[in-house]
Write an enzyme that holds these catalytic residues in place. Structure first.
Site, PDB file in Angstrom:
ATOM      1  N   HIS A 114      33.646   6.857  39.711  1.00 48.51           N
ATOM      2  CA  HIS A 114      35.000   7.182  39.675  1.00 48.51           C
ATOM      3  C   HIS A 114      35.846   6.304  40.484  1.00 48.51           C
ATOM      4  O   HIS A 114      36.845   6.557  40.989  1.00 48.51           O
ATOM      5  CB  HIS A 114      35.447   8.822  40.183  1.00 48.51           C
ATOM      6  CG  HIS A 114      34.744   9.798  39.335  1.00 48.51           C
ATOM      7  ND1 HIS A 114      34.711   9.415  38.009  1.00 48.51           N
ATOM      8  CD2 HIS A 114      34.458  11.141  39.620  1.00 48.51           C
ATOM      9  CE1 HIS A 114      34.362  10.656  37.307  1.00 48.51           C
ATOM     10  NE2 HIS A 114      34.011  11.622  38.471  1.00 48.51           N
ATOM     11  N   HIS A 184      40.769  14.386  35.722  1.00 43.81           N
ATOM     12  CA  HIS A 184      39.813  14.944  36.048  1.00 43.81           C
ATOM     13  C   HIS A 184      39.975  16.625  36.568  1.00 43.81           C
ATOM     14  O   HIS A 184      39.785  16.954  37.501  1.00 43.81           O
ATOM     15  CB  HIS A 184      39.075  14.401  37.283  1.00 43.81           C
ATOM     16  CG  HIS A 184      37.734  14.501  37.621  1.00 43.81           C
ATOM     17  ND1 HIS A 184      37.186  15.716  38.239  1.00 43.81           N
ATOM     18  CD2 HIS A 184      36.487  13.973  37.447  1.00 43.81           C
ATOM     19  CE1 HIS A 184      36.001  15.989  38.221  1.00 43.81           C
ATOM     20  NE2 HIS A 184      35.299  14.765  37.802  1.00 43.81           N
ATOM     21  N   GLU A 321      36.164  15.689  30.373  1.00 41.25           N
ATOM     22  CA  GLU A 321      36.914  14.560  30.580  1.00 41.25           C
ATOM     23  C   GLU A 321      36.766  13.355  29.506  1.00 41.25           C
ATOM     24  O   GLU A 321      35.874  12.976  29.084  1.00 41.25           O
ATOM     25  CB  GLU A 321      36.419  13.895  31.892  1.00 41.25           C
ATOM     26  CG  GLU A 321      36.177  14.708  33.426  1.00 41.25           C
ATOM     27  CD  GLU A 321      35.120  14.399  34.185  1.00 41.25           C
ATOM     28  OE1 GLU A 321      35.167  13.129  34.509  1.00 41.25           O
ATOM     29  OE2 GLU A 321      34.304  15.275  34.325  1.00 41.25           O
TER      30      GLU A 321
END
Length: 357
Positions: A114, A184, A321
């Protein structure tokens, strides 16, 4: 506290989101239209709350989050955040582009996850414009940020329309780079803090998924979902097969996998539909992205105090996601995530809330 909220704007104290971090101010911004209300902070461009009418017309907050900015700063689970430069994992924190090797921060050993140690989820985004129905924010990521090349300018727009929430991205760069961004949010359609989400039903518009190794890096294969616990091509309970004896579920401690969306020939395609078993809230997701990651909150620990004094617990929420595939910079057969000078990256995902079916 009750899971329904007759006055969503009174549910959160906006002053608890006001802070100054590295000389930049944070705050809480509200969007409202057609019975849907969203609260967003510019710290990480995070979706803090999303109030949606249930089957009785009462509004429930279906996104896990916190009451104040300090908890978001301490959060390690990306609650509601925009994640990047690269959402999901890059193997060993390394990739090559145009013959040059790049090394990224390792924050999910042995991988980069991420965006690294200080990703977009920890940035204070600049508010470009705000209205009752739209919020536009911008973040400039400098060359070398967490190891990624190129000066990147990324915009995200949150907008309420058509009984839903739209999330749009636009980005440009001054040097070749890679980019994969998504929201997210953790969803529980019965309302955050209402317990397990495993009795929600879920449809995913996918015939394949990308199997992973023990470090959750794709093997490069596209596996059929049919006759596996990964078959959500017909709606079923999220928890129906989550504990099945399947090596992929062992790797993820449940679902933590990318699904390859069926290409309908349209740029904006149906990705998934989820329904709360108690609330009757039905959420359809459409996207321009080629994949969607299902994560079933396997590492939520019942240790965090959520909004309104409620608490989380393992598998009390799920993420859907919309994204390009994990580790794409190292997987030439996957859709490209390269962005070059003169190009404009754009992506759109819409969460639409439908009546009971």
């Amino acid at each position: 506290m009750a899971l329904t909220h007759p006055d969503p704007r009174a549910a959160l104290d906006g002053s608890a989101f006001q802070n100054t971090i590295n000389g930049k101010d944070t705050g809480l911004f509200w969007l409202q239209k057609d019975g849907i209300t969203a609260a967003i902070t510019n710290y990480g461009a995070r979706l803090v709350a999303l109030f949606v009418p249930d089957k009785k017309g009462q509004r429930r907050d279906i996104v896990l989050g916190f009451d104040n900015i300090e908890q978001y700063i301490e959060d390690g689970d990306y609650h509601g955040a925009i994640v990047g430069r690269y959402a999901n994992r890059i193997a060993r924190g390394r990739f090559s582009l145009d013959g040059k090797d790049y090394t990224l921060a390792i924050n999910n050993a042995p991988n980069s996850l991420h965006g690294g140690i200080v990703g977009f989820n920890a940035a204070i985004w600049e508010v470009v414009s705000a209205s009752d129905e739209e919020l536009l924010m911008r973040h400039r990521s400098p060359d070398g940020d967490e190891g990624f090349p190129g000066n990147l300018e990324l915009k995200v727009r949150y907008a309420l329309s058509n009984n839903g929430l739209r999330v749009e991205f636009e980005a440009t760069t001054d040097a070749p780079t890679v980019l994969n961004v998504c929201n997210h949010a953790y969803f529980n359609l019965n309302g955050q803090g209402s317990g397990s989400a495993l009795d929600h039903t879920l449809f995913i518009n996918a015939g394949h998924y990308t199997p992973v190794d023990e470090f959750l890096i794709p093997t490069g294969d596209l596996a059929f979902v049919v006759n596996t616990p990964f078959d959500f091509s017909k709606p079923k309970r999220i928890g129906a097969e989550i504990d099945a004896d399947h090596p992929q579920l062992v790797h993820g401690a449940g679902y933590d996998h990318n699904f390859v969306l069926i290409d309908s020939g349209e740029n904006f395609r149906l990705a998934a539909v989820a329904t709360g078993d108690d609330s009757g809230i039905r959420m359809a997701i459409h996207t321009t992205e080629p994949g969607i990651q299902l994560y079933t909150g396997n590492y939520l620990k019942a240790s965090k105090r959520l909004k309104y004094g409620l608490t989380d617990e393992r598998r009390s929420a799920f993420c859907l996601e919309t994204q390009h595939f994990p580790d794409s910079p190292n997987q030439s057969a996957f859709p490209s995530v390269e962005l070059r000078p003169g190009e404009r990256f754009s992506s759109r995902t819409e969460f639409t809330f439908l009546g009971e079916k």
